[in-house]
Write a protein that holds these residues in place. Structure first.
Motif, mmCIF file in Angstrom:
data_model
loop_
_atom_site.group_PDB
_atom_site.id
_atom_site.type_symbol
_atom_site.label_atom_id
_atom_site.label_comp_id
_atom_site.label_asym_id
_atom_site.label_seq_id
_atom_site.Cartn_x
_atom_site.Cartn_y
_atom_site.Cartn_z
ATOM 1 N N HIS A 30 0.839 -1.209 0.000
ATOM 2 C CA HIS A 30 0.000 0.000 0.000
ATOM 3 C C HIS A 30 0.866 1.247 0.000
ATOM 4 C CE1 HIS A 30 -3.419 -2.578 0.900
ATOM 5 N NE2 HIS A 30 -2.717 -3.122 1.864
ATOM 6 N N LYS A 31 0.226 2.390 -0.294
ATOM 7 C CA LYS A 31 0.944 3.669 -0.351
ATOM 8 C C LYS A 31 0.676 4.565 0.854
ATOM 9 C CE LYS A 31 0.619 3.807 -5.376
ATOM 10 N NZ LYS A 31 0.024 4.529 -6.501
ATOM 11 N N GLY A 32 -0.301 4.235 1.692
ATOM 12 C CA GLY A 32 -0.640 5.090 2.830
ATOM 13 C C GLY A 32 -1.528 6.266 2.460
ATOM 14 N N THR A 33 -2.112 6.225 1.268
ATOM 15 C CA THR A 33 -2.924 7.339 0.777
ATOM 16 C C THR A 33 -4.089 7.654 1.699
ATOM 17 O OG1 THR A 33 -2.319 6.750 -1.478
ATOM 18 C CG2 THR A 33 -4.230 8.183 -1.212
ATOM 19 N N ILE A 34 -4.788 6.634 2.197
ATOM 20 C CA ILE A 34 -5.964 6.914 3.042
ATOM 21 C C ILE A 34 -5.565 7.590 4.347
ATOM 22 C CG2 ILE A 34 -7.419 5.117 2.042
ATOM 23 C CD1 ILE A 34 -6.927 3.448 4.574
ATOM 24 N N TYR A 35 -4.377 7.282 4.852
ATOM 25 C CA TYR A 35 -3.941 7.921 6.099
ATOM 26 C C TYR A 35 -3.654 9.398 5.871
ATOM 27 C CZ TYR A 35 -3.608 3.105 7.531
ATOM 28 O OH TYR A 35 -3.902 1.796 7.793
ATOM 29 N N ARG A 36 -2.954 9.718 4.794
ATOM 30 C CA ARG A 36 -2.689 11.127 4.478
ATOM 31 C C ARG A 36 -4.012 11.868 4.272
ATOM 32 N NH1 ARG A 36 1.684 8.814 2.118
ATOM 33 N NH2 ARG A 36 0.714 8.384 0.117
ATOM 34 N N ALA A 37 -4.924 11.264 3.524
ATOM 35 C CA ALA A 37 -6.207 11.904 3.229
ATOM 36 C C ALA A 37 -7.068 12.073 4.479
ATOM 37 C CB ALA A 37 -6.966 11.094 2.175
ATOM 38 N N ALA A 38 -6.898 11.205 5.470
ATOM 39 C CA ALA A 38 -7.681 11.290 6.713
ATOM 40 C C ALA A 38 -7.003 12.166 7.762
ATOM 41 C CB ALA A 38 -7.935 9.892 7.267
ATOM 42 N N GLY A 39 -5.846 12.761 7.427
ATOM 43 C CA GLY A 39 -5.197 13.685 8.341
ATOM 44 C C GLY A 39 -4.148 13.083 9.263
ATOM 45 N N PHE A 40 -3.716 11.859 8.992
ATOM 46 C CA PHE A 40 -2.670 11.231 9.795
ATOM 47 C C PHE A 40 -1.309 11.825 9.410
ATOM 48 C CE2 PHE A 40 -5.987 8.252 10.452
ATOM 49 C CZ PHE A 40 -5.643 7.332 11.424
ATOM 50 N N ALA A 41 -0.355 11.728 10.325
ATOM 51 C CA ALA A 41 1.030 12.124 10.067
ATOM 52 C C ALA A 41 1.906 10.883 10.159
ATOM 53 C CB ALA A 41 1.490 13.164 11.092
ATOM 54 N N LEU A 42 2.959 10.848 9.391
ATOM 55 C CA LEU A 42 3.888 9.724 9.421
ATOM 56 C C LEU A 42 4.800 9.851 10.635
ATOM 57 C CD1 LEU A 42 5.001 7.171 8.021
ATOM 58 C CD2 LEU A 42 6.517 8.686 6.731
ATOM 59 N N ALA A 43 4.825 8.823 11.475
ATOM 60 C CA ALA A 43 5.683 8.825 12.666
ATOM 61 C C ALA A 43 7.036 8.220 12.356
ATOM 62 C CB ALA A 43 5.021 8.051 13.800
ATOM 63 N N ARG A 44 7.036 7.105 11.628
ATOM 64 C CA ARG A 44 8.306 6.449 11.318
ATOM 65 C C ARG A 44 8.079 5.353 10.291
ATOM 66 N NH1 ARG A 44 10.413 1.820 14.449
ATOM 67 N NH2 ARG A 44 8.655 0.582 15.065
ATOM 68 N N THR A 45 9.175 4.862 9.732
ATOM 69 C CA THR A 45 9.173 3.698 8.845
ATOM 70 C C THR A 45 10.248 2.763 9.366
ATOM 71 O OG1 THR A 45 8.554 5.097 6.970
ATOM 72 C CG2 THR A 45 9.413 2.912 6.453
ATOM 73 N N ASN A 46 9.886 1.502 9.606
ATOM 74 C CA ASN A 46 10.889 0.568 10.138
ATOM 75 C C ASN A 46 11.709 -0.065 9.012
ATOM 76 O OD1 ASN A 46 9.457 -1.654 9.110
ATOM 77 N ND2 ASN A 46 8.657 -2.289 11.083
ATOM 78 N N GLU A 47 12.632 -0.904 9.391
ATOM 79 C CA GLU A 47 13.553 -1.513 8.420
ATOM 80 C C GLU A 47 12.853 -2.432 7.419
ATOM 81 O OE1 GLU A 47 13.044 -4.014 11.942
ATOM 82 O OE2 GLU A 47 13.710 -1.954 11.754
ATOM 83 N N ARG A 48 11.646 -2.909 7.719
ATOM 84 C CA ARG A 48 10.895 -3.771 6.794
ATOM 85 C C ARG A 48 9.948 -2.969 5.900
ATOM 86 N NH1 ARG A 48 9.244 -6.852 11.650
ATOM 87 N NH2 ARG A 48 7.227 -6.114 10.972
ATOM 88 N N GLY A 49 9.969 -1.641 6.023
ATOM 89 C CA GLY A 49 9.096 -0.812 5.194
ATOM 90 C C GLY A 49 7.707 -0.629 5.758
ATOM 91 N N ILE A 50 7.502 -0.942 7.023
ATOM 92 C CA ILE A 50 6.201 -0.742 7.667
ATOM 93 C C ILE A 50 6.173 0.683 8.212
ATOM 94 C CG2 ILE A 50 4.582 -1.512 9.450
ATOM 95 C CD1 ILE A 50 5.132 -3.632 7.294
ATOM 96 N N GLU A 51 5.208 1.459 7.749
ATOM 97 C CA GLU A 51 5.057 2.829 8.220
ATOM 98 C C GLU A 51 4.098 2.860 9.401
ATOM 99 O OE1 GLU A 51 5.588 5.234 4.021
ATOM 100 O OE2 GLU A 51 3.564 4.731 4.683
ATOM 101 N N THR A 52 4.387 3.717 10.373
ATOM 102 C CA THR A 52 3.472 3.981 11.482
ATOM 103 C C THR A 52 2.926 5.381 11.284
ATOM 104 O OG1 THR A 52 4.800 2.624 12.985
ATOM 105 C CG2 THR A 52 3.221 4.142 13.988
ATOM 106 N N TRP A 53 1.609 5.480 11.185
ATOM 107 C CA TRP A 53 0.907 6.747 10.998
ATOM 108 C C TRP A 53 0.142 7.054 12.277
ATOM 109 C CZ3 TRP A 53 1.121 9.684 6.534
ATOM 110 C CH2 TRP A 53 1.754 9.088 5.444
#
Length: 183
Positions: free
Chosen positions: A146-169
């Motif tokens: 996934h690209k995280g589009t729904i999180y950006r559109a819902a007003g979330f902010a990116l907290a971090r991305t781990n070494e496996r490419g998992i983003e925390t919003w």
């Protein structure tokens, strides 16, 4: 999600997604719950114990954090589905004239406005003398899928991305009113 259920130990709570213009029944659901980890000290969102907050190691007590664990929409309201159009779904037309649904981000925004009170009514605080008001909601995005589009559109902010490419919003949850706090 990836054919795995939400772990029952996270005390899940679900909202059904229904369409005003379509009485056929729910078209999806959002499942919230407590994060599986009791602490996180890395990235733009930190949480842990009350002692961690008091020492400045964490921004939030673990009881003030929820996880948006699942977002599910029926195939009929996804791109290519029979109800994927502006008659049934919220959306916008881009500058190229292509229509896009905003159902997922709209449903998430509506849920965020009431999840704090609704969750606590169903799952009262374990320790009412400690912080319990839901202040932040986090969610994870596997960037290999996934690209995280729904999180950006819902007003979330990116907290971090781990070494496996998992983003925390993360984003804030609606504050409790004095009436809701009294309940």
């Amino acid at each position: 999600y990836l054919h795995t259920p939400v772990d029952s130990r996270c005390s899940p709570f679900a909202y059904l997604i229904e369409l005003e213009r379509d009485p056929a029944g729910p078209v999806g659901c959002l499942i919230f719950g407590r994060p599986e980890a009791t602490r996180c000290y890395d990235g733009g969102l930190t949480y842990g114990s009350l002692a961690d907050v008091e020492r400045g190691r964490a921004q939030y007590d673990r009881w003030e954090v929820l996880n948006l664990a699942r977002v599910y929409l029926l195939p009929s309201v996804q791109a290519g589905g029979k109800r994927y159009n502006s008659h049934y779904l919220p959306g916008y037309t881009d500058r190229r004239g292509v229509w896009h649904s905003t159902l997922a981000s709209s449903a998430i925004q509506q849920a965020l406005a009431s999840i704090g009170a609704d969750y606590l009514l169903q799952r009262p605080p374990c320790f009412p003398d400690e912080p319990y008001e839901i202040k932040v909601v986090l969610s994870y995005c596997d960037t290999t899928r996934h690209k995280g589009t729904i999180y950006r559109a819902a007003g979330f902010a990116l907290a971090r991305t781990n070494e496996r490419g998992i983003e925390t919003w993360y984003t804030g949850a609606g504050a409790l009113s004095s009436y809701e706090r009294d309940m």
